[in-house]
Design a protein around this motif. Structure first.
Motif, PDB file in Angstrom:
ATOM      1  N   LEU B 310       3.841   8.248 -24.546  1.00 19.74           N
ATOM      2  CA  LEU B 310       3.609   7.082 -23.682  1.00 19.74           C
ATOM      3  C   LEU B 310       2.701   6.064 -24.354  1.00 19.74           C
ATOM      4  O   LEU B 310       2.920   4.849 -24.230  1.00 19.74           O
ATOM      5  CB  LEU B 310       3.011   7.532 -22.339  1.00 19.74           C
ATOM      6  N   ALA B 311       1.698   6.551 -25.070  1.00 23.87           N
ATOM      7  CA  ALA B 311       0.796   5.633 -25.776  1.00 23.87           C
ATOM      8  C   ALA B 311       1.545   4.862 -26.861  1.00 23.87           C
ATOM      9  O   ALA B 311       1.298   3.670 -27.078  1.00 23.87           O
ATOM     10  CB  ALA B 311      -0.377   6.414 -26.373  1.00 23.87           C
ATOM     11  N   THR B 314       3.368   2.153 -25.227  1.00 20.61           N
ATOM     12  CA  THR B 314       2.441   1.071 -24.871  1.00 20.61           C
ATOM     13  C   THR B 314       2.119   0.209 -26.092  1.00 20.61           C
ATOM     14  O   THR B 314       2.112  -1.023 -26.008  1.00 20.61           O
ATOM     15  CB  THR B 314       1.153   1.661 -24.264  1.00 20.61           C
ATOM     16  N   ASP B 315       1.860   0.862 -27.230  1.00 19.93           N
ATOM     17  CA  ASP B 315       1.645   0.105 -28.477  1.00 19.93           C
ATOM     18  C   ASP B 315       2.838  -0.805 -28.750  1.00 19.93           C
ATOM     19  O   ASP B 315       2.694  -2.001 -29.043  1.00 19.93           O
ATOM     20  CB  ASP B 315       1.511   1.056 -29.684  1.00 19.93           C
ATOM     21  N   ALA B 317       5.236  -1.885 -26.729  1.00 27.51           N
ATOM     22  CA  ALA B 317       5.420  -2.942 -25.727  1.00 27.51           C
ATOM     23  C   ALA B 317       4.434  -4.076 -25.953  1.00 27.51           C
ATOM     24  O   ALA B 317       4.761  -5.256 -25.759  1.00 27.51           O
ATOM     25  CB  ALA B 317       5.241  -2.372 -24.320  1.00 27.51           C
ATOM     26  N   ARG B 318       3.226  -3.732 -26.372  1.00 31.33           N
ATOM     27  CA  ARG B 318       2.207  -4.753 -26.601  1.00 31.33           C
ATOM     28  C   ARG B 318       2.636  -5.683 -27.745  1.00 31.33           C
ATOM     29  O   ARG B 318       2.582  -6.914 -27.612  1.00 31.33           O
ATOM     30  CB  ARG B 318       0.880  -4.053 -26.927  1.00 31.33           C
ATOM     31  N   GLU B 353       6.336  -2.717 -19.190  1.00 32.81           N
ATOM     32  CA  GLU B 353       5.135  -3.086 -19.959  1.00 32.81           C
ATOM     33  C   GLU B 353       5.376  -4.316 -20.833  1.00 32.81           C
ATOM     34  O   GLU B 353       4.455  -5.095 -21.082  1.00 32.81           O
ATOM     35  CB  GLU B 353       4.680  -1.909 -20.828  1.00 32.81           C
TER      36      GLU B 353
END
Lengths: 420, 420
Positions: B310-311, B314-315, B317-318, B353
Motif C-alpha cells: 500500500l505504501a 501511495t508513493d 500515486a503521489r 489517491e
C-alpha cells in the motif's frame, strides 16, 4: 469544449477567418491564391470574398491579366472600414493601441499603474483615459471603433468577460469586461496575455510559416500560449498554457499560486531575483521594492561581465531550459518563442545557454525539430488583443444584408502605417 | 507540419472522416443528422455520403417517413466491404485483431515475445503467424484485407514506416513498415501505442463526447496520447506526447532515455518496482527478472492490505498525481484517461489517491474542469491500430470511379459482432 457539435455557422466563421488570414498574410491576393493557400474550394472562396466585399471589410485593388480569360481581381483588407483597439493591461502599466482594420497602428497611449491602482474601477479609468488620448491623436470618433480586445493578467473566462483570478491584485470573479464596455461604449473582448501574444504570432509572426508553436511569456508571471494545428489552443475552460505552474522541482520553492516548485518560481522576475538573493543577499543590484529596476540592473551588470549577474543568468537558463524541454517533449512544437518584459531585458543574454539546457534535457528527436527564438513581433500583447477584437468582430457579423456594389459605409479612417 | 498549405484534397479527406465518424458513432444515421452533428452543410454531406455509397464503404439501411416529403434514407457502414487488421506489438507480446469495416471483431491471435525475440525479422515472423491464424479462424482470404495498423513501442516516423527508436530492443531507424508489408502482403500503417490508443478513444471512447483529452499509457514505458480540438495531435515530427520524459524531479532518478528525474522513472513499471525496492529491498513480492510477475504480486498484496504494498502505491500515486497535474495545468483537458497494462493491474487501486494528488498540485480551475478515469475501451491499442488502418485506407481511396448503384465488389465478410 463540452460538445462535439459544431454548427454550420461555426464552419462559415472559421472559413471567413481563413480567407481573412490570407488577406492579412499577403496584403493583396487573388481568389485563386486564397484557394490554393487555404485548401478551400475556389467556389467557396469566391462566395466568402463576395461576402467580405459586400460587407465592406475587403475591397478590390486592381485587375490583373489572366492570360486571355477574364481579368482576375485582386483583393485586400479595407483598412479604412473601422478601427480596432488593443489593450495590454499588466501589473505595472496599461498600454493601448488603436489600429485600422488591417491592424496598422494609428495611435497609442500608455499609463503607469502604481501598486495602489489595483481596483477594477481605477484600472477601467486608466484605460478610458488612454483611449480618449489615442482617439484624439488619431483624429477619430469613438463611433468608428469596431471593438476593443483587452488582455488582463491571470485567468479569464472570456465568454462572460470575467477575470476569474488576477493573482497580483487579488481579484476573484470580477466582471471586468462589462465594467470596461460600459465605460468605453465599445464591444470588449477580454482574454489574457498568453492568448493575446499567441494570436499576434498566429496572424503576424511565426504563424505565417508554422502550425505548432508555443509562445512563452516571461514576466512577473510565467506562462505559455499554445498554437496547435494552426489555431490557438484554449483547452476546455480557456486556462490552457499554465506552464508556469507545472512542476520543475518536486517540493521546491513556494509559488504564489500556492503550489511548490513551479517553473514560475524559478524563471519569473521574482524567481530570478531570488537566484540573485541566494548568491549575493546584499547585492547592490537589488533595488528595494522595485523589481523592474532590479531586473534592469541585473541585465546591465551581466552585459558588463559581472560574475554574480552572469551566474544568476546561468541559474535562470538552467531552470528555463529544463522547463522548456518538458514542453518540447510533450508537444513537439516547431518553434518556441520567448516573449514578455523579462525576455525584453534578458532574452538575448539567456538564449544561448537556454538552447544548451533544452538540448541537455529534451529527447533528441523533438529537440532537433524545434527552433527556440526571441519574439520578433512588436508589442505582441496589444497587437494580439487588437486581433482578438478583429476576430470577435468577424465572428459577430451576421448574414450579408448589404447588396454587392453597395458596401457598408466605411468609417473613413486616415491612412495608417502598414501592419508590423 | 512544415507548411501551412492544406490542399482541397486534405479538406475532402477530413470531411470524409467527419462523415464516417458520424456513421461509426451512431450506427445508423440520416444525412440530416450527419449535417447537424458535423457542422458540414447538408449539400456537402449528400455529396460525401453519395461518394461513400458509390465506393461501397457505406450502405443504405432503410427509408423513414419524413412527414409528407420524400422518404429519408438512413446510412450505415458497410461492415462486409473488407477487413482491417490491428496489431499491438509490445515488449513482451504481439496481439493481433481482425476487424470488419465497422471495426467489429472477427478474430484475434496472440504471441508471447521472449527477451531474445528482439530482431525485426523475428517480430515480423510472429505477426505473420498471428495473421494467418486469425484469417483461418475467421474463414477469410488475405485479399479481403484493406490494411493493417501496427503499433510499435517507442518513436515512429509514420510516413516512412520507420521505427526511429525502440528503447527496449535497441532499434534505431528500422524500416519495419516495409519489412512487415512485404511479409503480410497488405498495406501497413505504423505508429506507436500512444497514438493508437488515443485514436481508439477518439472513435469509440471519450472522443464521442469530448474534444480535449489525454490518454496516459502506463507500462514499462510511459506516455500521453493527446486529442486536442477533436483530433489526434501529433506535433511537428509525430513525437508529441512524450510526457513520460518530462521532468518530475530535477536531477532525480536516472531514466532509460538518458535523462534524469523523468515521470517514467517514477510511474513506469520499473519505477514502481524501484519504490518497492527502496522500501523493502528483500521483499518477496520482487520476482527476479520478471517485472510482470512482480507487478502482479504487488497488486495482489495491496488488495490484501499488505502495508508495504500500500505504501508503494501511495508513493506511485503521489508522483503520478504531480505529473498529471502538470498536464492538467498546461493543457486544461476535459478528461485524463489512464490506460496500459500497469493500469490494468493497479489502476483501480491507484485512482482515488491519484485524484487527491492531482488536486493538491493542479490549479483549482483546470482541475475542476478535468475528469480522471480508467480506460473503458477494450484492447485500445489493437483497436486503435485497426482504426489507423481504416484512416489510412480512407485517405488513400481516390476520386469516385464507380457509378452510383454499382458499388465496388464487397469482400463478403461473415457477420461480425458489433464494435465495442
Amino acid at each position: 469544449m463540452e460538445a462535439l457539435v459544431t454548427t454550420t455557422r461555426d464552419v462559415r466563421v472559421r472559413n471567413r477567418f481563413e480567407v481573412l488570414r490570407q488577406l492579412y498574410r499577403s496584403g493583396d491576393v487573388s481568389r485563386r491564391e486564397i484557394a490554393d493557400a487555404s485548401g478551400l474550394s475556389f467556389a467557396s472562396v469566391c462566395n466568402l470574398v463576395g461576402e467580405l466585399l459586400a460587407l465592406g471589410v475587403a475591397r478590390e485593388t486592381r485587375f490583373e491579366d489572366s492570360g486571355g480569360g477574364r481579368p482576375r481581381g485582386r483583393v485586400t483588407v479595407n483598412a479604412g472600414y473601422g478601427a480596432l483597439v488593443g489593450v495590454d493591461i499588466a501589473e505595472t502599466y496599461v498600454q493601448l493601441q488603436l489600429f485600422d482594420l488591417s491592424l496598422g497602428l494609428l495611435a497609442s497611449a500608455g499609463r503607469d499603474l502604481h501598486p495602489e491602482d489595483n481596483t477594477p474601477a481605477l484600472v477601467v479609468s486608466h484605460v478610458a483615459a488612454a483611449l480618449s488620448e489615442a482617439l484624439q491623436a488619431a483624429g477619430l470618433e469613438r463611433a468608428g471603433i469596431l471593438g476593443a480586445g483587452v488582455s488582463l493578467p491571470g485567468q479569464v473566462q472570456r465568454e462572460k468577460g470575467v477575470s476569474v483570478f488576477a493573482p497580483n491584485w487579488g481579484w476573484h470573479d470580477v466582471a471586468f469586461g462589462d465594467l470596461l464596455a460600459d465605460a468605453l461604449e465599445v464591444p470588449v473582448y477580454l482574454d489574457n496575455p498568453l492568448k493575446a501574444s499567441t494570436t499576434a504570432e498566429l496572424w503576424f509572426g511565426v504563424g505565417r510559416q508554422h502550425q505548432d508553436f508555443a509562445v512563452i511569456t516571461l514576466g512577473t508571471g510565467v506562462g505559455a500560449g499554445l498554437a496547435l494545428g494552426g489555431s490557438l489552443y484554449r483547452g476546455s475552460s480557456n486556462s490552457a498554457g499554465e506552464w508556469g505552474h507545472t512542476r520543475l522541482v518536486l517540493d521546491g520553492r513556494v509559488c504564489r499560486c500556492g503550489g511548490s516548485g513551479c517553473v514560475e518560481a524559478y524563471v519569473g522576475a521574482p524567481g530570478i531575483l531570488q537566484h540573485l538573493r541566494d548568491r549575493a543577499p546584499d547585492s547592490p543590484l537589488l533595488r528595494p521594492d522595485d523589481q523592474t529596476a532590479s531586473l534592469n540592473a541585473l541585465a546591465l551588470a551581466a552585459d558588463a561581465g559581472d560574475p554574480v549577474a552572469l551566474a544568476v543568468l546561468t541559474d535562470t537558463a538552467r531552470y528555463l531550459g529544463a522547463g522548456l524541454a518538458d514542453l518540447v517533449n510533450l508537444l513537439n512544437p516547431e518553434v518556441v518563442i520567448l516573449s514578455g518584459w523579462v525576455t525584453d531585458r534578458l532574452g538575448s543574454l539567456l538564449l544561448p545557454e537556454v538552447r544548451i539546457a533544452v538540448g541537455r534535457h529534451a529527447l533528441r528527436r523533438p529537440f532537433e525539430a524545434t527552433r527556440i527564438q526571441l519574439c520578433q513581433v512588436p508589442e505582441p500583447v496589444a497587437l494580439g488583443a487588437g486581433t482578438l477584437a478583429l476576430e470577435g468582430f468577424l465572428a459577430g457579423i451576421g448574414a450579408v444584408t448589404a447588396r454587392p456594389g453597395a458596401p457598408a459605409d466605411p468609417a473613413h479612417l486616415p491612412t495608417a502605417r502598414p501592419a508590423p
